[in-house]
Design a protein around this motif. Structure first.
Motif, PDB file in Angstrom:
ATOM      1  N   UNK A 222       0.837  -1.195   0.000  1.00 26.30           N
ATOM      2  CA  UNK A 222       0.000   0.000   0.000  1.00 26.30           C
ATOM      3  C   UNK A 222       0.868   1.239   0.000  1.00 26.30           C
ATOM      4  N   UNK A 223       0.572   2.170  -0.897  1.00 31.89           N
ATOM      5  CA  UNK A 223       1.374   3.387  -1.004  1.00 31.89           C
ATOM      6  C   UNK A 223       0.477   4.616  -1.109  1.00 31.89           C
ATOM      7  N   UNK A 224       0.934   5.749  -0.571  1.00 34.10           N
ATOM      8  CA  UNK A 224       0.241   7.007  -0.835  1.00 34.10           C
ATOM      9  C   UNK A 224       0.216   7.268  -2.338  1.00 34.10           C
ATOM     10  N   UNK A 225      -0.817   7.918  -2.816  1.00 34.08           N
ATOM     11  CA  UNK A 225      -0.961   8.103  -4.258  1.00 34.08           C
ATOM     12  C   UNK A 225       0.201   8.895  -4.852  1.00 34.08           C
ATOM     13  N   UNK A 226       0.719   9.876  -4.106  1.00 39.04           N
ATOM     14  CA  UNK A 226       1.850  10.643  -4.643  1.00 39.04           C
ATOM     15  C   UNK A 226       3.072   9.752  -4.829  1.00 39.04           C
ATOM     16  N   UNK A 227       3.226   8.754  -3.967  1.00 40.76           N
ATOM     17  CA  UNK A 227       4.336   7.809  -4.104  1.00 40.76           C
ATOM     18  C   UNK A 227       4.103   6.887  -5.295  1.00 40.76           C
ATOM     19  N   UNK A 228       2.853   6.471  -5.487  1.00 35.72           N
ATOM     20  CA  UNK A 228       2.514   5.669  -6.658  1.00 35.72           C
ATOM     21  C   UNK A 228       2.873   6.414  -7.940  1.00 35.72           C
ATOM     22  N   UNK A 229       2.517   7.686  -8.022  1.00 38.87           N
ATOM     23  CA  UNK A 229       2.790   8.467  -9.229  1.00 38.87           C
ATOM     24  C   UNK A 229       4.287   8.641  -9.453  1.00 38.87           C
ATOM     25  N   UNK A 230       5.030   8.746  -8.379  1.00 39.54           N
ATOM     26  CA  UNK A 230       6.488   8.850  -8.488  1.00 39.54           C
ATOM     27  C   UNK A 230       7.066   7.555  -9.051  1.00 39.54           C
ATOM     28  N   UNK A 231       6.609   6.434  -8.534  1.00 42.04           N
ATOM     29  CA  UNK A 231       7.060   5.139  -9.048  1.00 42.04           C
ATOM     30  C   UNK A 231       6.649   4.969 -10.508  1.00 42.04           C
ATOM     31  N   UNK A 232       5.434   5.385 -10.807  1.00 38.85           N
ATOM     32  CA  UNK A 232       4.927   5.310 -12.179  1.00 38.85           C
ATOM     33  C   UNK A 232       5.832   6.065 -13.147  1.00 38.85           C
ATOM     34  N   UNK A 233       6.333   7.212 -12.729  1.00 43.42           N
ATOM     35  CA  UNK A 233       7.141   8.067 -13.616  1.00 43.42           C
ATOM     36  C   UNK A 233       8.515   7.487 -13.928  1.00 43.42           C
ATOM     37  N   UNK A 234       8.936   6.471 -13.170  1.00 41.37           N
ATOM     38  CA  UNK A 234      10.280   5.925 -13.346  1.00 41.37           C
ATOM     39  C   UNK A 234      10.299   4.553 -14.019  1.00 41.37           C
TER      40      UNK A 234
END
Length: 252
Positions: A222-234
């Motif tokens: 489980x991750x905060x959405x901002x962390x998900x988006x950061x992972x998504x960008x990489x």
């Protein structure tokens, strides 16, 4: 919504978004008011498997631990959680009738009620500001949705990938944690991480009493959405684009 990260993981179960809202849904899974035995974790699994919404408020969160996990404050109140998590309470079990069987011997997750109380006192209790907490499967998300968290259901390969991605642009080796809690309470821990400048991902679903509702090899991340988006960008510059991961994908 499209996601290169989710596509690369080849998940068997849909990720679920945790959304805060003041708008009551007309349709969706929910508990009846006063149902103290409803399981939030089971609803989370149902939302993932059945592609169905689920929603909760302060009168329909099921068991006290579920209310805590959803962020409705300290819902334990006078509930004997210390005894339930440890050695049980035969006198209390007798008062509970047929529902008291598990209370009689306790779940034995902690050595004694005192240790269980330490765990309760360590929880990052949260009281969300909205009326409802919504579970929404990934395939139902729209660009207008504003998730607080994303919950992944993973096997060991997929969890490994998420653990690596969590630290990909940090290099701290401190980007995940695996706290014990009720199966739904990774949500609570992730709420706390969402407040941090450098949030961590939460590995979860260690609750022995609920392990049977997911496949044997499954854990959550489980991750905060901002962390998900950061992972998504990489994703495109990461190992998820290499032959190593492609070999692993083939055995999913």
């Amino acid at each position: 919504m499209d996601s290169k990260l989710i596509d690369a993981l080849k998940l068997q179960m849909q990720p679920v978004a945790i959304i805060h809202t003041d708008e009551k849904l007309e349709k969706g899974l929910h508990f009846k008011e006063g149902n103290m035995f409803g399981c939030v974790a089971a609803m989370l699994v149902a939302a993932s498997k059945k592609n169905s919404l689920a929603y909760f408020d302060r009168k329909t969160y099921g068991c006290p631990g579920g209310g805590v996990g959803l962020g409705f404050g300290d819902c334990y109140g006078r509930f004997p959680i210390d005894s339930l998590l440890s050695t049980g309470d035969k006198q209390m079990a007798a008062q509970m009738g047929s529902a008291g069987a598990i209370m009689e011997e306790g779940e034995r997750f902690y050595k004694n009620p005192e240790q269980a109380r330490k765990w309760v006192d360590s929880l990052p209790m949260t009281d969300v500001s909205t009326k409802f907490v919504l579970f929404k499967p990934w395939e139902m998300l729209t660009d207008e949705d504003k998730p607080e968290l994303i919950v992944f259901f993973t096997n060991a390969d997929q969890l490994s990938a998420l653990v690596v991605m969590a630290d990909y642009n940090k290099g701290t080796n401190q980007s995940v944690m695996a706290p014990f809690g009720a199966a739904c309470q990774s949500i609570l821990y992730a709420y706390e991480e969402a407040k941090q400048e450098n949030p961590k991902g939460i590995i979860g679903f260690f609750d022995i009493s609920k392990r049977t509702i997911v496949p044997r090899e499954t854990l959550t991340f489980t991750v905060p959405f901002k962390m998900f988006m950061e992972m998504e960008s990489h994703v495109e510059t990461s190992f998820l684009e290499t032959h190593m991961w492609k070999e692993i994908q083939e055995r999913q």
